[in-house]
Design an enzyme around this catalytic site. Structure first.
Site, PDB file in Angstrom:
ATOM      1  N   HIS A 177      -8.190  13.506  16.370  1.00 21.11           N
ATOM      2  CA  HIS A 177      -7.219  13.414  15.601  1.00 21.11           C
ATOM      3  C   HIS A 177      -7.924  13.321  14.578  1.00 21.11           C
ATOM      4  CE1 HIS A 177      -2.902  14.134  16.963  1.00 21.11           C
ATOM      5  NE2 HIS A 177      -3.442  13.090  18.016  1.00 21.11           N
ATOM      6  N   LYS A 380       5.073   7.790  -1.847  1.00 23.45           N
ATOM      7  CA  LYS A 380       5.228   6.628  -3.060  1.00 23.45           C
ATOM      8  C   LYS A 380       4.005   6.505  -3.734  1.00 23.45           C
ATOM      9  CE  LYS A 380       7.972   2.856  -3.474  1.00 23.45           C
ATOM     10  NZ  LYS A 380       9.306   3.497  -3.681  1.00 23.45           N
TER      11      LYS A 380
END
Ligand code: XMP
Length: 611
Positions: A177, A380
């Site tokens: 990852h 956000k």
């Protein structure tokens, strides 16, 4: 975005499509790509890739399945026929190999954690990388045979096929990852991939704002826009944006006080908006209407539905009172990117919680094209950046997120005299805790969680720190994760910070009424002031304060849920200085609280809000 049910405002700018196979890091990949300067969009494996515009590359995410399993998401064959680079990560790497003629097998053992990678130094995907570099592995299956045309471009000791490439087709796969911080040079690899895609690195919120303004004007034309301004960060930014783009004469804001707000939650924002000269903002007190509608309701989803629909009713009544023709007005919402996913809004994801801006009434308006959501493609932190660009003060922009249904979902309710807890679960959990030197119990309340990308509704387990043992957040972290992994009947763990008397936790009938709301507001205010006073406010993403339908003696039981997160899709419980938390407990006890519990559950398995 593919599968989105409303007209999307998209910028004609280069983008990377992130195909979501259900992995927990999908949003993290999308965020990383944007942070590197390229717009990214999450799409679903079954969607038709030819519908994508302006994509310069594709990334397949990780996922919880095995590639040959029946449950594995169906992948549209077109994903392998695009003439742009494709990068698979973990499950994404396996699916590329499996689909193109290689073979994937369950490894001898699962591999979780750091591994040392030896990359092929001359491969452009690894340009600038150290000769040996640490990468994060998290997999059970692995590729054991390559498809024709592929070769290995990196190995680790336990994973001989850690990275593959077919340079002619421009297909690449990494078993590890690169998007997580535990892969220190992961950003370098992702940046190299973007360069291989021919990225211009043009994504910036300021540029997006510019394009967004043009598109909003085009979309609204002669129509006016009506916006419910809750006072939260998203709706405030949305209101300021619409005013700037369309002009105040085309925008009307309505702040509905639903009686479920925190102490001074919206006052500061409303004062700021007034001060800035926004005179197109009405305020209506509809507390009675909301409380009457909620009355004896206890189910979290039912509460959310009622609150969302009541917002629409109050809005319609207000339009009528003002004699405004609904056909002339679009409804604007401050919905942001992750909001739609957890409400199941994309058609694939399971419903974890219905957000107030995704109830049936809003969906109908969306289908009719009567809703605009200018922030629907932003995370956000991007909304916050936009807010600063629009001149909203830092203090308002950096306020913690507050959910649309407000304290309504932080005030747990109960209609039952008693609630049976599965005896086997109780016994097994007690044995488990005792074996680790802890005392504790399963509590009679339930809360919402998310496990394996599905909603759960289960009990919290209360634990007490053993007297005389040195306090350790690490031990609690391990205990909490092991416990929720092992017992499906428990989706949260709470630590008892303090209790006012030696008596059992008793379930009580409790509803969403003024008295309990007042109590929660008072307690919440004490907890928020504590965060400010201890200079901890900016170190947590959010700290919901929850009132349970439980008493200790005749006193109420309160939970604090401090979390750290980057976009709220996943979160870790925050580890606040424990001596200070004890001081907070002293203050709460003086205020009449019976016990203070500290939620020590990550997300997953516990969502941030309890309902
Ligand atoms: P959960 O509880 O799902 O929350 O982990 C993730 C984030 O979303 C916020 N939240 C909401 N925000 N309307 C909103 O605008 C809602 O209905 C809603 N429900 C949860 C929550 O506070 C957290 O930041």
């Amino acid at each position: 975005m593919a599968g989105r049910e409303h007209d999307v405002i998209l910028c004609p700018m280069q983008k990377i499509a992130i195909v979501d196979f259900g992995g927990q890091y999908t949003h993290l990949i999308a965020r990383r790509i944007r942070q590197l300067g390229v717009y990214s969009e999450i799409v679903f494996p079954g969607s038709d890739p030819t519908a994508l515009q302006d994509a310069i590359g594709v990334i397949f995410s990780g996922g919880p399945f095995s590639v040959y399993s029946d449950e594995a998401p169906k992948t549209h064959p077109g994903w392998f026929e695009l003439d742009i680079p494709l990068l698979g990560l973990c499950y994404g790497h396996q699916i590329i190999n499996a689909r193109l003629g290689g073979e994937v097998k369950r490894g001898d053992q699962s591999e979780f954690g750091p591994a040392e990678l030896s990359p092929e130094a001359t491969h452009p995907l690894f340009a600038g990388l150290s000769k040996r570099t640490v990468v994060w592995m998290s997999h059970g299956d692995e590729v054991v045979r390559l498809p024709p045309g592929f070769r290995v471009i990196a190995t680790t000791r336990d994973c001989p096929i850690a990275a593959v490439a077919s340079d002619t087709q421009r297909f690449y796969g990494l078993q590890f990852h690169p998007e997580v911080t535990h892969t220190p040079e992961g950003n370098r690899i992702l940046r190299n991939f973007l360069e291989m895609c021919g990225a211009r690195f043009e994504w910036q919120v300021s540029r997006y704002l510019h394009d967004l303004e043009a598109q909003l004007r085009e979309k609204c034309r002669d129509r006016k826009v009506f916006l419910l301004v809750s006072g939260g960060v998203d709706s405030t930014v949305c209101f300021a944006l619409l005013n700037r783009v369309l002009g105040p004469e085309h925008v009307l804001g309505l702040h509905i006080d639903n009686g479920l707000m925190r102490h001074r939650e919206s006052e500061e924002v409303l004062a700021f908006l007034r001060k800035e000269g926004f005179n197109n903002l009405l305020v209506r007190d509809a507390g009675e209407t909301f409380l009457a509608a909620l009355a004896l309701t206890c189910s979290p989803e039912e509460k959310r539905r009622i609150i969302g629909e009541t917002f629409l009713q109050v809005k319609d009544a207000e339009l009528k009172r003002l004699e405004l023709n609904p056909d002339d007005w679009l409804l604007a919402q401050g919905t942001i990117y992750p909001d739609t996913i957890e409400s199941g809004g994309d058609g694939n994801a399971a419903v974890i919680k219905t957000h107030h801006n995704r109830v049936a009434g809003v969906r109908e308006l969306l289908e009719k094209g009567l809703v605009i959501e200018p922030l629907a493609d932003l995370y956000k932190d991007e909304v916050r950046e936009l807010g600063l660009l629009l001149g909203i003060p830092e203090k308002l922009v950096w306020r913690h997120p507050f959910p649309g249904p407000g304290l309504g979902v932080r005030l747990l309710c109960n209609n039952e005299a008693t609630r049976e807890i599965d005896a086997e679960l109780k016994e097994q959990v007690a044995d488990f805790l005792e074996g680790r030197g802890f005392a504790g119990e399963i509590l009679a309340v339930e809360s919402v969680g998310v496990q394996g990308d599905y909603r759960t509704y289960a009990h919290p387990c209360l634990v007490r720190w053993p007297a005389g043992k040195e306090f350790s957040w690490e031990d609690l972290d391990t205990l909490s994760t092991t416990l929720t992994n092992r017992f499906r009947g428990a989706n949260r763990v709470v630590l008892e910070v303090g209790h006012s008397q030696e008596s059992p936790y008793v379930l009580v009938r409790a509803h969403c009424d003024r008295e309990r709301l007042e109590l929660l507001r008072r307690v919440d205010e004490i907890c928020t002031s504590f965060l400010y006073a201890e200079k901890l406010y900016s170190s947590v993403w959010q700290m919901p304060v929850v009132l349970l339908p439980l008493n200790l003696g005749d006193k109420p039981v309160v939970v604090i849920r401090p979390v750290v997160s980057s976009e709220a899709m996943t979160a870790r419980f925050a580890t606040l200085p424990f001596s200070r938390v004890r001081a907070l407990w002293d203050e709460l006890r003086m205020a009449g609280v019976g016990a203070l519990l500290y939620d020590i559950t990550h997300k997953p398995p516990g969502t941030i809000e309890w309902e």
